[in-house]
Write a protein that holds these residues in place. Structure first.
Motif, mmCIF file in Angstrom:
data_model
loop_
_atom_site.group_PDB
_atom_site.id
_atom_site.type_symbol
_atom_site.label_atom_id
_atom_site.label_comp_id
_atom_site.label_asym_id
_atom_site.label_seq_id
_atom_site.Cartn_x
_atom_site.Cartn_y
_atom_site.Cartn_z
ATOM 1 N N ASP A 40 -7.994 -0.730 8.127
ATOM 2 C CA ASP A 40 -8.646 -1.200 6.907
ATOM 3 C C ASP A 40 -7.939 -0.604 5.694
ATOM 4 O O ASP A 40 -7.943 0.611 5.505
ATOM 5 C CB ASP A 40 -10.117 -0.732 6.951
ATOM 6 N N ASP A 41 -7.312 -1.439 4.891
ATOM 7 C CA ASP A 41 -6.645 -0.987 3.656
ATOM 8 C C ASP A 41 -5.401 -0.144 3.936
ATOM 9 O O ASP A 41 -5.119 0.828 3.226
ATOM 10 C CB ASP A 41 -7.603 -0.156 2.767
ATOM 11 N N LYS B 299 -6.840 -2.823 -3.832
ATOM 12 C CA LYS B 299 -6.178 -3.969 -3.165
ATOM 13 C C LYS B 299 -6.421 -5.241 -3.984
ATOM 14 O O LYS B 299 -6.249 -5.214 -5.187
ATOM 15 C CB LYS B 299 -6.742 -4.096 -1.761
ATOM 16 N N HIS C 231 -9.780 3.259 4.805
ATOM 17 C CA HIS C 231 -10.607 2.767 3.689
ATOM 18 C C HIS C 231 -11.248 3.948 2.946
ATOM 19 O O HIS C 231 -11.586 4.951 3.553
ATOM 20 C CB HIS C 231 -11.686 1.836 4.268
ATOM 21 N N ASP D 44 -6.124 -5.223 7.579
ATOM 22 C CA ASP D 44 -6.789 -6.368 6.930
ATOM 23 C C ASP D 44 -6.295 -6.620 5.514
ATOM 24 O O ASP D 44 -6.433 -7.708 4.977
ATOM 25 C CB ASP D 44 -8.317 -6.203 6.950
ATOM 26 N N ASN D 45 -5.724 -5.592 4.895
ATOM 27 C CA ASN D 45 -5.038 -5.734 3.597
ATOM 28 C C ASN D 45 -4.273 -4.447 3.359
ATOM 29 O O ASN D 45 -4.488 -3.451 4.055
ATOM 30 C CB ASN D 45 -6.017 -6.025 2.435
ATOM 31 N N CYS E 207 -11.318 -7.026 2.511
ATOM 32 C CA CYS E 207 -11.821 -6.880 3.879
ATOM 33 C C CYS E 207 -12.487 -8.126 4.464
ATOM 34 O O CYS E 207 -12.038 -8.651 5.475
ATOM 35 C CB CYS E 207 -12.831 -5.736 3.967
HETATM 36 CA CA CA Z 1 -9.791 -3.786 3.828
#
Ligand code: CA
Length: 500
Positions: free
Chosen positions: A36-37, A316, A208, A303-304, A76
């Motif tokens: 995540d991130d 993000k 995250h 996810d990013n 997300c």
């Molecule tokens: Ca994310």
């Protein structure tokens, strides 16, 4: 459907031989690991010598690393729905501020289709969205659609004890990242005994915010300092469209301390990635010790990405490289190209992972999706599967809404907001020559040549797809007008439906 029809025309014996040659020992197990991130710059295998990611780097050496992989939406909830459904955001209709994923889309997601095809399925961590049978913001978690469930609502917690479906791991692994490694190892053990093929999906919460590293790893980066990227800081964001400064990404350059405590902030970020790396090691060790390593495909992605101070932004959402381009590693131990340390610079998108997983499992890919399997690229790193990909942002203040198109070499960004002293803006980058996006080619009149025309044509093609295929709820259909380059501002503003 096309796959199924194709298979029906092949004589059974030939089909068996084909399956044996392309799929090794039959249907492979699938391990899908999602962070995540996580930016590409947080990994050794993406060229950062200052970080320690030994297990991810080993996975990269074993498989193929994708260097031009983008998320079609860099936040997300929408990105996770992109990944699971193989659809662009306007086609699945799920994001923060818009609403939950409709059950008709969930029914065609990779976890559901694999389970229907006989796979044992599990998910742990931050699934990131809820499923609903009606339109609206709230839904339910699809816990019943998995054989084993270790996921939770919303953002989940870094404290394992607070994640209801994971409490059994809390004593041994109080921080969530390693608990997911343990969950994965247990599921692999059970599945190996069952003889059924399995699909394990782990959605790590890390790295995250809020930065919460596992204290277990406190020595890893203690006292270290880190090299800032070439585009670090506000002075390297002056050429970015003014619209980009109206989201919270702008203030987070300071409030998240990239500007004044870079080393500490990055040490905490990298330390969180380190625990993920440990968990990846736990999962791969379990594959080996339970005898399924040779028939298990592993995919790792995020996810990013994360701006980490690039151009003077944090967080993000923005269409710039640090936010929208993410890591992707795939390792298929059955394939002759494994172990060759191959890299692939063909353009791929997060929507491409769902058809990839289905194709690996020999499950027919449903029609009406946007993704394309990346397997041809594993076969031949010089091949290509798509010319371009749209980058969508319809989250946060409307000033920051943008629609962009990336190709392997270029990125075109359109910022429609033209209220109160603004003009709609465009940016164009050569991401191959200028990977830090330091020069907007449109800043000088020479930039407005055939390349701009070409990129606008691709942009308009995605806008047409949006008009045709957007879900007719959660305000996606009207937003096609907001992104129409030819409409005057009052008509665009109307498309926002009164939202700021
Ligand atoms: Ca994310």
């Amino acid at each position: 459907m096309k796959c199924a029809l194709l298979l029906l025309r092949v004589p059974p014996l030939l089909l068996v031989l084909l399956m044996a040659s392309t799929h090794g020992e039959g249907r492979p197990n699938l391990v899908f690991l999602l962070t995540d991130d996580q930016s590409t710059s947080s990994m050794g295998c993406y060229g950062n010598p200052e970080v320690k990611t030994p297990h991810l780097d080993a996975l990269a050496r074993a498989g193929v690393v994708f260097d031009c992989h983008y998320v079609s939406t860099a936040i997300c909830m929408a990105s996770r729905a992109n990944i699971m459904t193989g659809k662009f955001e306007f086609r699945h209709g799920c994001n923060f501020e818009h609403g939950a994923l409709h059950s008709s889309h969930w029914a065609q997601s990779y976890p559901v289709l694999l389970k229907e095809a006989g796979y044992r399925t599990a998910i742990a961590g931050k699934i990131g969205f809820e499923v609903t049978t009606r339109t609206g913001k709230k839904g339910v978690l699809p816990a019943g659609d998995f054989d084993r469930w270790g996921a939770g609502p919303g953002q989940t917690s870094y404290l394992t004890a607070r994640n209801k479906s994971m409490v059994e791991y809390a004593k041994k692994f109080p921080h969530s990242s390693r608990s997911y490694g343990a969950f994965g190892a247990d599921f692999i053990k059970e599945s190996a005994k069952s003889g059924q093929p399995f699909c394990l999906s782990i959605s790590f919460k890390a790295p995250h915010k809020p930065a919460t590293p596992d204290p277990e790893d406190n020595k890893i980066y203690a006292g270290m300092s880190f090299t800032k990227p070439r585009n670090f800081g506000r002075e390297y964001g002056l050429h970015c469209a003014p619209q980009s400064r109206y989201g919270r990404q702008y203030e987070r350059f300071h409030s998240w301390n990239y500007s004044d405590k870079y080393d500490e902030v990055m040490a905490a970020y990298y330390q969180q990635v380190y625990a993920v790396d440990v968990a990846v090691g736990m999962i791969r060790a379990a594959l080996r010790s339970h005898g399924v390593e040779k028939n298990t495909v592993v995919i790792f992605t995020s996810d990013n990405g994360f701006m980490c101070g690039a151009h003077g932004y944090g967080s993000k959402v923005l269409p710039y490289e640090e936010s929208s381009r993410v890591p992707l590693i795939m390792y298929d131990p059955r394939h002759r190209n494994s172990g060759k340390e191959l890299r692939c610079d063909a353009l791929t998108g997060n929507v491409d992972l769902m058809p990839t997983l289905l194709e690996l499992a020999a499950v027919a890919v449903p029609e009406g999706i946007d993704g394309k399997s990346i397997l041809p690229l594993y076969e031949d790193a010089g091949a290509r599967i798509r010319e371009s990909l749209p980058l969508v942002n319809v989250w946060g203040p409307s000033e920051v809404f943008s629609l962009s198109v990336v190709t392997e070499r270029h990125k075109y960004i359109y910022w429609p907001w033209a209220g109160e002293g603004f003009k709609a803006a465009e940016e164009l980058y050569d991401t191959e020559e200028d990977p830090f996006e330091l020069k907007n080619l449109l800043a000088s009149p020479e930039g407005e040549g055939p390349l701009l025309v070409q990129m606008r044509v691709q942009y308009d093609a995605y806008l047409n797809l949006w008009r045709r295929e957007a879900v007719d709820y959660h305000n996606y259909k009207p937003l096609a007008r907001f992104f129409d380059r030819d409409l005057p501002w009052p008509s665009k503003k109307e498309a926002l439906g009164g939202r700021k």
